[in-house]
Structure formats: structure tokens, C-alpha cells
Design a protein around this motif. Structure first.
Motif, PDB file in Angstrom:
ATOM      1  N   LEU A 194       0.811  -1.227   0.000  1.00  0.00           N
ATOM      2  CA  LEU A 194       0.000   0.000   0.000  1.00  0.00           C
ATOM      3  C   LEU A 194       0.841   1.271   0.000  1.00  0.00           C
ATOM      4  CD1 LEU A 194      -2.642  -1.302   2.565  1.00  0.00           C
ATOM      5  CD2 LEU A 194      -2.781  -1.292   0.064  1.00  0.00           C
ATOM      6  N   LYS A 195       2.166   1.123   0.207  1.00  0.00           N
ATOM      7  CA  LYS A 195       3.034   2.321   0.206  1.00  0.00           C
ATOM      8  C   LYS A 195       4.163   2.110  -0.791  1.00  0.00           C
ATOM      9  CE  LYS A 195       1.330   4.340   4.199  1.00  0.00           C
ATOM     10  NZ  LYS A 195       1.512   3.989   5.620  1.00  0.00           N
ATOM     11  N   THR A 196       3.819   2.035  -2.046  1.00  0.00           N
ATOM     12  CA  THR A 196       4.843   1.804  -3.068  1.00  0.00           C
ATOM     13  C   THR A 196       5.397   3.136  -3.562  1.00  0.00           C
ATOM     14  OG1 THR A 196       3.137   1.794  -4.754  1.00  0.00           O
ATOM     15  CG2 THR A 196       3.804  -0.354  -3.853  1.00  0.00           C
ATOM     16  N   PRO A 197       6.607   3.162  -4.142  1.00  0.00           N
ATOM     17  CA  PRO A 197       7.497   2.008  -4.301  1.00  0.00           C
ATOM     18  C   PRO A 197       8.211   1.649  -3.007  1.00  0.00           C
ATOM     19  CG  PRO A 197       8.587   3.981  -5.088  1.00  0.00           C
ATOM     20  CD  PRO A 197       7.198   4.398  -4.687  1.00  0.00           C
ATOM     21  N   VAL A 198       8.507   0.362  -2.834  1.00  0.00           N
ATOM     22  CA  VAL A 198       9.270  -0.092  -1.678  1.00  0.00           C
ATOM     23  C   VAL A 198      10.716  -0.264  -2.122  1.00  0.00           C
ATOM     24  CG1 VAL A 198       9.526  -1.894   0.057  1.00  0.00           C
ATOM     25  CG2 VAL A 198       7.238  -1.255  -0.750  1.00  0.00           C
ATOM     26  N   THR A 199      11.601   0.445  -1.427  1.00  0.00           N
ATOM     27  CA  THR A 199      12.998   0.463  -1.886  1.00  0.00           C
ATOM     28  C   THR A 199      13.958  -0.098  -0.845  1.00  0.00           C
ATOM     29  OG1 THR A 199      13.233   2.700  -1.042  1.00  0.00           O
ATOM     30  CG2 THR A 199      12.634   2.463  -3.359  1.00  0.00           C
ATOM     31  N   ASN A 200      13.434  -0.608   0.247  1.00  0.00           N
ATOM     32  CA  ASN A 200      14.302  -1.154   1.286  1.00  0.00           C
ATOM     33  C   ASN A 200      13.617  -2.379   1.875  1.00  0.00           C
ATOM     34  OD1 ASN A 200      15.029  -1.538   4.191  1.00  0.00           O
ATOM     35  ND2 ASN A 200      16.490   0.093   3.736  1.00  0.00           N
ATOM     36  N   VAL A 201      14.188  -3.539   1.635  1.00  0.00           N
ATOM     37  CA  VAL A 201      13.567  -4.798   2.059  1.00  0.00           C
ATOM     38  C   VAL A 201      14.624  -5.700   2.685  1.00  0.00           C
ATOM     39  CG1 VAL A 201      12.338  -6.872   1.282  1.00  0.00           C
ATOM     40  CG2 VAL A 201      11.897  -4.685   0.165  1.00  0.00           C
ATOM     41  N   LYS A 202      14.243  -6.323   3.776  1.00  0.00           N
ATOM     42  CA  LYS A 202      15.101  -7.322   4.405  1.00  0.00           C
ATOM     43  C   LYS A 202      14.238  -8.556   4.632  1.00  0.00           C
ATOM     44  CE  LYS A 202      16.673  -6.526   8.486  1.00  0.00           C
ATOM     45  NZ  LYS A 202      17.068  -5.740   9.668  1.00  0.00           N
ATOM     46  N   ILE A 203      14.797  -9.719   4.366  1.00  0.00           N
ATOM     47  CA  ILE A 203      14.028 -10.946   4.569  1.00  0.00           C
ATOM     48  C   ILE A 203      14.822 -11.856   5.495  1.00  0.00           C
ATOM     49  CG2 ILE A 203      12.876 -12.901   3.446  1.00  0.00           C
ATOM     50  CD1 ILE A 203      13.307 -11.291   0.767  1.00  0.00           C
ATOM     51  N   ASN A 204      14.156 -12.330   6.536  1.00  0.00           N
ATOM     52  CA  ASN A 204      14.782 -13.308   7.422  1.00  0.00           C
ATOM     53  C   ASN A 204      14.070 -14.637   7.227  1.00  0.00           C
ATOM     54  OD1 ASN A 204      14.338 -14.694  10.406  1.00  0.00           O
ATOM     55  ND2 ASN A 204      16.443 -14.093   9.996  1.00  0.00           N
ATOM     56  N   ILE A 205      14.849 -15.673   6.961  1.00  0.00           N
ATOM     57  CA  ILE A 205      14.260 -17.008   6.871  1.00  0.00           C
ATOM     58  C   ILE A 205      14.844 -17.849   7.987  1.00  0.00           C
ATOM     59  CG2 ILE A 205      14.194 -19.157   5.528  1.00  0.00           C
ATOM     60  CD1 ILE A 205      13.651 -17.649   3.104  1.00  0.00           C
ATOM     61  N   ALA A 206      13.957 -18.464   8.757  1.00  0.00           N
ATOM     62  CA  ALA A 206      14.403 -19.345   9.833  1.00  0.00           C
ATOM     63  C   ALA A 206      13.631 -20.651   9.727  1.00  0.00           C
ATOM     64  CB  ALA A 206      14.172 -18.686  11.192  1.00  0.00           C
ATOM     65  N   THR A 207      14.313 -21.757  10.039  1.00  0.00           N
ATOM     66  CA  THR A 207      13.648 -23.058   9.959  1.00  0.00           C
ATOM     67  C   THR A 207      13.553 -23.655  11.355  1.00  0.00           C
ATOM     68  OG1 THR A 207      15.764 -24.117   9.478  1.00  0.00           O
ATOM     69  CG2 THR A 207      14.429 -23.503   7.601  1.00  0.00           C
ATOM     70  N   PHE A 208      12.407 -24.242  11.616  1.00  0.00           N
ATOM     71  CA  PHE A 208      12.115 -24.780  12.941  1.00  0.00           C
ATOM     72  C   PHE A 208      11.677 -26.240  12.823  1.00  0.00           C
ATOM     73  CE2 PHE A 208      11.328 -20.284  12.851  1.00  0.00           C
ATOM     74  CZ  PHE A 208      11.728 -19.800  14.084  1.00  0.00           C
ATOM     75  N   GLN A 209      12.033 -26.993  13.841  1.00  0.00           N
ATOM     76  CA  GLN A 209      11.565 -28.370  13.917  1.00  0.00           C
ATOM     77  C   GLN A 209      10.595 -28.450  15.092  1.00  0.00           C
ATOM     78  OE1 GLN A 209      14.507 -31.183  15.251  1.00  0.00           O
ATOM     79  NE2 GLN A 209      13.569 -32.871  14.129  1.00  0.00           N
ATOM     80  N   ARG A 210       9.513 -29.209  14.926  1.00  0.00           N
ATOM     81  CA  ARG A 210       8.561 -29.316  16.035  1.00  0.00           C
ATOM     82  C   ARG A 210       8.999 -30.410  16.999  1.00  0.00           C
ATOM     83  NH1 ARG A 210       2.201 -30.214  15.369  1.00  0.00           N
ATOM     84  NH2 ARG A 210       2.757 -32.390  15.668  1.00  0.00           N
ATOM     85  N   LEU A 211       9.273 -29.996  18.215  1.00  0.00           N
ATOM     86  CA  LEU A 211       9.577 -30.952  19.283  1.00  0.00           C
ATOM     87  C   LEU A 211       8.527 -30.695  20.351  1.00  0.00           C
ATOM     88  CD1 LEU A 211      13.432 -30.449  19.058  1.00  0.00           C
ATOM     89  CD2 LEU A 211      12.163 -32.459  18.321  1.00  0.00           C
ATOM     90  N   ASN A 212       8.874 -29.977  21.422  1.00  0.00           N
ATOM     91  CA  ASN A 212       7.839 -29.395  22.285  1.00  0.00           C
ATOM     92  C   ASN A 212       7.681 -27.977  21.804  1.00  0.00           C
ATOM     93  OD1 ASN A 212       8.005 -31.652  24.041  1.00  0.00           O
ATOM     94  ND2 ASN A 212       9.880 -30.732  24.865  1.00  0.00           N
ATOM     95  N   GLY A 213       6.772 -27.766  20.891  1.00  0.00           N
ATOM     96  CA  GLY A 213       6.732 -26.454  20.244  1.00  0.00           C
ATOM     97  C   GLY A 213       7.816 -26.427  19.173  1.00  0.00           C
ATOM     98  N   TYR A 214       7.820 -25.351  18.389  1.00  0.00           N
ATOM     99  CA  TYR A 214       8.781 -25.262  17.295  1.00  0.00           C
ATOM    100  C   TYR A 214      10.086 -24.669  17.789  1.00  0.00           C
ATOM    101  CZ  TYR A 214       5.282 -26.654  13.926  1.00  0.00           C
ATOM    102  OH  TYR A 214       4.359 -27.377  13.223  1.00  0.00           O
ATOM    103  N   LYS A 215      11.192 -25.420  17.564  1.00  0.00           N
ATOM    104  CA  LYS A 215      12.516 -24.981  17.990  1.00  0.00           C
ATOM    105  C   LYS A 215      13.360 -24.674  16.752  1.00  0.00           C
ATOM    106  CE  LYS A 215      11.995 -25.809  22.473  1.00  0.00           C
ATOM    107  NZ  LYS A 215      10.806 -26.553  22.640  1.00  0.00           N
ATOM    108  N   LEU A 216      14.101 -23.575  16.828  1.00  0.00           N
ATOM    109  CA  LEU A 216      14.976 -23.212  15.710  1.00  0.00           C
ATOM    110  C   LEU A 216      15.833 -24.417  15.317  1.00  0.00           C
ATOM    111  CD1 LEU A 216      15.800 -20.724  13.987  1.00  0.00           C
ATOM    112  CD2 LEU A 216      17.699 -20.409  15.582  1.00  0.00           C
TER     113      LEU A 216
END
Ligand SMILES: *[C@@H]1O[C@H](CO)[C@@H](O)[C@H](O)[C@H]1NC(C)=O
Ligand SMILES: *[C@@H]1O[C@H](CO)[C@@H](O)[C@H](O)[C@H]1NC(C)=O
Ligand SMILES: *[C@@H]1O[C@H](CO)[C@@H](O)[C@H](O)[C@H]1NC(C)=O
Length: 174
Positions: A63-85
Motif C-alpha cells: 500500500l506504500k509503493t514504491p518499496v525500496t528497502n527490504v530485508k528478509i529473514n528465513i528461519a527453519t524450525f523443527q517441532r519438538l515441544n513447540g517449534y525450535k529453531l
């Protein structure tokens, strides 16, 4: 445990030998916006066509284009007791990454899951809605050999250093 670099090398090895060790199946998707004045989801769903073909689609209206600054964090989790990194927690500059994909092999690995199904195939500025259409794993032949179980792939999207939304893709590896 292998280092991320070692795992990427391993996955490249597996890919090159066409050896499939694990299967991955999407089980759910959740999209959350933290700033509805900046971005809203038009849709975000997982569809099971049949036992072997599932896909997810989503559309984000910016809704506020153009967007000129973006950061993406990807993290993967395994489910044990709840999701753990589990294994990965990487952040990239979403504006520069497209032109410089070899800068981060781990992120590239995840990016390649969905890039062919998206209109994110360019660098900044982003001045249009973001669409991922029918993302499936039918093209993925190199799922990493990790323990069977439930996993979560979380992508946090930042614009101008403020977290705007999160996409959680849940999957089973068996
Ligand atoms: C699942 O659906 C896809 C797409 O319609 C089709 O190509 C495939 O043959 C189907 N698989 C099975 C096992 O029915
Ligand atoms: C991932 O790493 C960042 C930066 O080191 C940290 O702030 C964040 O809490 C980590 N994420 C998780 C899920 O642990
Ligand atoms: C991005 O994808 C669109 C639609 O698939 C295509 O028309 C366009 O040429 C692609 N752009 C790049 C830089 O690959």
C-alpha cells in the motif's frame, strides 16, 4: 550436526546424483501482517489437489509503493515441544539479493522453492502486489536429509527495518 555450508554442499551433491532421501509435503500456511497500512494479504491458502499434489498461493497488496528497502529473514524450525529453531536463521537484503544470489547459498536454496512461481524475480523497487501462485514442491528433488518430522519455514519481511509481515509454511518431512 553439519554446518550450513556443509549441508548446502551435501544438497548439491544429492541434487547432482538425483538421489532423493526425503520427501516433503506442505501441511499448512499462515500469513500475518503487522502493519495493515503498509501491506495486506488478499489471500493466503494451501490447497490439496490430491495426495501427491499440494500447492499454496498468496497475494500481498503493497500500500506504500514504491518499496525500496527490504530485508528478509528465513528461519527453519523443527517441532519438538513447540517449534525450535533448527539449522537455519539467515537474513538477506531483499533489494540486492536477486542480482547476487550466490552471496548466500542457504537463502538461495529456500528462494528457489518459490521464485519460479512468483513475480519477485527482480530487484527493488517493488511497486506492485507480490504474488506467489501455486507454489508446489513438484520441482524439488533435493530435500535435505534431516530427521523425519514436522517443520516450519518462517519468512519475516521487513521494509525500512520494520517487520511488516510473516509467512509461515508448515511441512512434514518423511
Ligand atoms: C494429482 O493432480 C495432478 C494435477 O491435477 C495430476 O497431474 C496428478 O496426476 C494427480 N495425481 C494423482 C495421484 O492423482
Ligand atoms: C535469528 O537471528 C537474529 C539475528 O542474530 C536474531 O535476532 C533472531 O532472534 C534469530 N531468530 C530466531 C528464531 O532465533
Ligand atoms: C519475471 O517473470 C515474469 C513473469 O513470469 C516475466 O515476464 C519476466 O520476464 C521475468 N523477469 C525476469 C527479470 O526474469
Amino acid at each position: 550436526m553439519f554446518s550450513p555450508v556443509r549441508l548446502v554442499q551435501l544438497s548439491i551433491f544429492l541434487f547432482s546424483t538425483h538421489l532423493v532421501i526425503c520427501k516433503l509435503e506442505f501441511t499448512n500456511i499462515k500469513c500475518v501482517t503487522f502493519d495493515p497500512e503498509f501491506a495486506v494479504f488478499d489471500y493466503c491458502f494451501l490447497k490439496s489437489v490430491n495426495r501427491t499434489y499440494k500447492y499454496y498461493s498468496l497475494k500481498v497488496k503493497l500500500l506504500k509503493t514504491p518499496v525500496t528497502n527490504v530485508k528478509i529473514n528465513i528461519a527453519t524450525f523443527q517441532r519438538l515441544n513447540g517449534y525450535k529453531l533448527f539449522l537455519y536463521n539467515v537474513t538477506v537484503d531483499g533489494c540486492r539479493f536477486y542480482k547476487n544470489q550466490r552471496s548466500n547459498p542457504v537463502f538461495s536454496y529456500f528462494f528457489n522453492f518459490f521464485i519460479a512461481y512468483s513475480n519477485l524475480n527482480h530487484s527493488c523497487p517493488y511497486d506492485h502486489d507480490i504474488i506467489l501462485e501455486k507454489v508446489s514442491i513438484s520441482h524439488v528433488t533435493n530435500v535435505l536429509p534431516v530427521p523425519h518430522g514436522d517443520y516450519l519455514y518462517r519468512a519475516d519481511w521487513y521494509a525500512y527495518n520494520i517487520k511488516r509481515d510473516t509467512v509461515d509454511v508448515f511441512a512434514k518431512i518423511y
